[in-house]
Design an enzyme around this catalytic site. Structure first.
Site, PDB file in Angstrom:
ATOM      1  N   CYS A 170       7.122  -7.109   6.537  1.00  0.00           N
ATOM      2  CA  CYS A 170       8.293  -6.578   7.243  1.00  0.00           C
ATOM      3  C   CYS A 170       8.790  -7.650   8.201  1.00  0.00           C
ATOM      4  O   CYS A 170       7.994  -8.390   8.764  1.00  0.00           O
ATOM      5  CB  CYS A 170       7.903  -5.321   8.014  1.00  0.00           C
ATOM      6  N   SER A 211      12.197   6.812   7.141  1.00  0.00           N
ATOM      7  CA  SER A 211      11.880   6.455   8.519  1.00  0.00           C
ATOM      8  C   SER A 211      12.412   5.064   8.829  1.00  0.00           C
ATOM      9  O   SER A 211      12.295   4.149   8.003  1.00  0.00           O
ATOM     10  CB  SER A 211      10.359   6.483   8.694  1.00  0.00           C
ATOM     11  N   GLY A 266       7.103  -1.924   5.511  1.00  0.00           N
ATOM     12  CA  GLY A 266       8.500  -2.340   5.463  1.00  0.00           C
ATOM     13  C   GLY A 266       9.451  -1.405   6.179  1.00  0.00           C
ATOM     14  O   GLY A 266       9.091  -0.279   6.543  1.00  0.00           O
ATOM     15  N   GLU A 267      10.641  -1.919   6.421  1.00  0.00           N
ATOM     16  CA  GLU A 267      11.723  -1.130   7.025  1.00  0.00           C
ATOM     17  C   GLU A 267      12.648  -0.705   5.876  1.00  0.00           C
ATOM     18  O   GLU A 267      13.363  -1.540   5.309  1.00  0.00           O
ATOM     19  CB  GLU A 267      12.447  -1.998   8.063  1.00  0.00           C
ATOM     20  N   HIS A 281      -2.851   3.999  17.038  1.00  0.00           N
ATOM     21  CA  HIS A 281      -4.051   3.582  16.310  1.00  0.00           C
ATOM     22  C   HIS A 281      -4.282   2.112  16.595  1.00  0.00           C
ATOM     23  O   HIS A 281      -3.467   1.278  16.223  1.00  0.00           O
ATOM     24  CB  HIS A 281      -3.878   3.825  14.806  1.00  0.00           C
ATOM     25  N   GLU A 330       0.821  -1.209   0.000  1.00  0.00           N
ATOM     26  CA  GLU A 330       0.000   0.000   0.000  1.00  0.00           C
ATOM     27  C   GLU A 330       0.856   1.261   0.000  1.00  0.00           C
ATOM     28  O   GLU A 330       1.946   1.275   0.579  1.00  0.00           O
ATOM     29  CB  GLU A 330      -0.912   0.003   1.237  1.00  0.00           C
ATOM     30  N   CYS A 375       3.231   8.518   1.203  1.00  0.00           N
ATOM     31  CA  CYS A 375       3.835   7.587   2.162  1.00  0.00           C
ATOM     32  C   CYS A 375       4.048   6.285   1.392  1.00  0.00           C
ATOM     33  O   CYS A 375       3.086   5.627   0.996  1.00  0.00           O
ATOM     34  CB  CYS A 375       2.886   7.415   3.346  1.00  0.00           C
ATOM     35  N   SER A 433      11.927   5.716  14.632  1.00  0.00           N
ATOM     36  CA  SER A 433      10.818   5.247  15.465  1.00  0.00           C
ATOM     37  C   SER A 433      11.372   4.910  16.842  1.00  0.00           C
ATOM     38  O   SER A 433      12.002   3.875  17.013  1.00  0.00           O
ATOM     39  CB  SER A 433      10.187   3.991  14.845  1.00  0.00           C
ATOM     40  N   LEU A 434      11.135   5.784  17.777  1.00  0.00           N
ATOM     41  CA  LEU A 434      11.767   5.632  19.101  1.00  0.00           C
ATOM     42  C   LEU A 434      10.818   4.902  20.082  1.00  0.00           C
ATOM     43  O   LEU A 434      11.130   3.848  20.579  1.00  0.00           O
ATOM     44  CB  LEU A 434      12.175   7.023  19.605  1.00  0.00           C
ATOM     45  N   HIS A 435       9.712   5.518  20.366  1.00  0.00           N
ATOM     46  CA  HIS A 435       8.593   4.930  21.126  1.00  0.00           C
ATOM     47  C   HIS A 435       8.841   4.640  22.611  1.00  0.00           C
ATOM     48  O   HIS A 435       7.870   4.499  23.367  1.00  0.00           O
ATOM     49  CB  HIS A 435       8.049   3.663  20.457  1.00  0.00           C
ATOM     50  N   CYS A 477      -0.638   5.516  10.676  1.00  0.00           N
ATOM     51  CA  CYS A 477       0.618   4.920  11.127  1.00  0.00           C
ATOM     52  C   CYS A 477       0.405   3.552  11.802  1.00  0.00           C
ATOM     53  O   CYS A 477      -0.398   3.429  12.725  1.00  0.00           O
ATOM     54  CB  CYS A 477       1.231   5.901  12.125  1.00  0.00           C
ATOM     55  N   CYS A 488       7.511  -5.420  14.975  1.00  0.00           N
ATOM     56  CA  CYS A 488       7.006  -4.507  16.018  1.00  0.00           C
ATOM     57  C   CYS A 488       5.570  -4.919  16.360  1.00  0.00           C
ATOM     58  O   CYS A 488       4.739  -5.090  15.456  1.00  0.00           O
ATOM     59  CB  CYS A 488       7.058  -3.055  15.541  1.00  0.00           C
ATOM     60  N   CYS A 525       2.172  -3.098  15.087  1.00  0.00           N
ATOM     61  CA  CYS A 525       2.112  -2.738  13.665  1.00  0.00           C
ATOM     62  C   CYS A 525       1.502  -3.862  12.827  1.00  0.00           C
ATOM     63  O   CYS A 525       1.938  -5.011  12.907  1.00  0.00           O
ATOM     64  CB  CYS A 525       3.537  -2.431  13.197  1.00  0.00           C
TER      65      CYS A 525
HETATM   66  S1  SF4 Z   1       6.708  -0.421  12.556  1.00  0.00           S
HETATM   67 FE1  SF4 Z   1       7.944  -0.376  10.684  1.00  0.00          FE
HETATM   68  S2  SF4 Z   1       9.734  -1.642  11.193  1.00  0.00           S
HETATM   69 FE2  SF4 Z   1       8.167  -2.122  12.730  1.00  0.00          FE
HETATM   70  S3  SF4 Z   1       7.077  -3.921  11.880  1.00  0.00           S
HETATM   71 FE3  SF4 Z   1       5.967  -2.072  11.223  1.00  0.00          FE
HETATM   72  S4  SF4 Z   1       6.774  -1.614   9.184  1.00  0.00           S
HETATM   73 FE4  SF4 Z   1       8.227  -2.990  10.201  1.00  0.00          FE
END
Ligand code: SF4
Length: 345
Positions: free
Chosen positions: A111, A188, A156-157, A286, A91, A104, A210-212, A329, A115, A118
């Protein structure tokens, strides 16, 4: 099967020209048709001879993938579902904002970073997108000629598909390509150390991390790759580079009720980023299915923001966009899901 011309650099197009006995200047013409004129058919490249067009079209295809589905949010955000070469749909999300239109973009199908908050992470890793597939997203959204910015924050990363992402950025920024300024592009990452270092050294694009959670042990609870690339070391790596000029680094901070939204976390974040020229984007979590955490209430996010700002750490609350069409996100799944109660299509 025909090969993709889309995604090739000028040098690679020169190779194509040589191999097919086309005149040397054809490479530049091809780049112009591909990246400036968004040409969808080799036979329409009218400044190439008819014979050369026919020879090319026997071996190559242009145009990339057109979207299989477009979903529109009540806030104007659009989610595009694209096929991919590996077979798992991906997407891209177009986010309009006054005179800006930000794409985006996805860099992988699924991925492997896992995480927990996600949807893309839930799919697991299905494949890297090629350079052509990344560029294809830019050329096949309806707003293609109106895009002003790009964020590599889709599925994806990006730093886990470093070669293709770097090549796509070259096409976006080169004179023979889209000729965008690197300031229009943000990559990112959760902080994949080795390619991150290379990105910081070679690219002029903005970086978002992406710190969090500022505490290594706690971050590990939601982000398993923290074990390989601790956030404390990531920040130290970033500190070696200059962000006082035009290039920016920002830190994304999704806020989960009761997990990372306390005064202790705000103070930890302030300590961790002290003295670094950066900003923090606070993002309301979200909710996704089967993940027990809830978003931090808005009032508490505001208090958190105020605490950071008071300490001199520039912090803003990022507006949620496209949540009703599962485009916000952490919600991209390639399954064209949509929250019930709204139909913006
Ligand atoms: S937040 Fe980013 S790095 Fe983490 S699983 Fe989702 S897409 Fe992958």
């Amino acid at each position: 099967m025909k090969k993709w011309l889309l995604g090739k650099s000028l040098d690679e197009l020169k190779e194509v020209a040589v191999n097919m006995s086309l005149p040397a200047f054809s490479a530049k013409q091809l780049a112009e048709w591909l990246y400036k004129k968004n040409c969808k058919d080799v036979l329409q490249m009218t400044n190439l001879s008819k014979v050369n067009r026919e020879v090319l079209s026997e071996q190559f295809t242009v145009g990339g993938f057109t979207p299989e589905k477009v979903t529109i949010s009540s806030d104007g955000t659009k989610k595009y579902l694209f096929p991919s070469i590996c077979g798992t749909p991906v997407e891209a999300v177009m986010i309009p904002d006054d005179d800006r239109a930000t794409l985006c973009v996805s860099s992988q199908a699924g991925c492997k970073m896992g995480c927990k908050f996600c949807m893309t992470g839930r799919i697991g890793f299905k494949g890297n997108l090629t350079t052509g597939e990344i560029i294809s997203q830019f050329l096949n959204v309806e707003e293609s000629d109106k895009l002003t910015n790009a964020v590599f924050m889709g599925m994806g990363e990006p730093l886990d598909n470093f070669k293709a992402v770097t090549e796509a950025i070259e096409i976006l920024t080169a004179d023979w390509g889209f000729a965008w300024s690197p300031k229009r592009i943000t990559v990112s990452s959760i902080g994949v150390h080795q390619p991150l270092m290379e990105f910081l050294e070679k690219s002029k694009c903005h970086l978002a991390i992406s710190l969090h959670n500022p505490f290594d042990q706690e971050r590990l609870e939601f982000m398993p790759m923290q074990k390989a690339w601790p956030i404390s070391e990531t920040v130290e790596m970033i500190r070696r580079f200059d962000f006082t000029g035009q290039r920016r680094v920002s830190f994304e901070y999704i806020m989960f009720d009761g997990w990372n939204d306390s005064k202790r976390h705000a103070d930890g974040l302030i300590r961790m980023l002290k003295g670094l020229e950066c900003r923090v984007n606070l993002i309301r979590f979200h909710q996704i299915p089967d993940f027990p955490f809830r978003p931090t209430p808005v009032g508490k996010i505001e208090l958190f923001r105020d605490r950071l700002n008071k300490a001199g750490l520039i912090s803003t609350i990022r507006a949620s966009r496209g949540e009703d069409i599962m485009a916000a996100c952490g919600m991209l799944s390639g399954k064209n899901l949509k929250l019930s109660g709204n139909n913006g299509e």
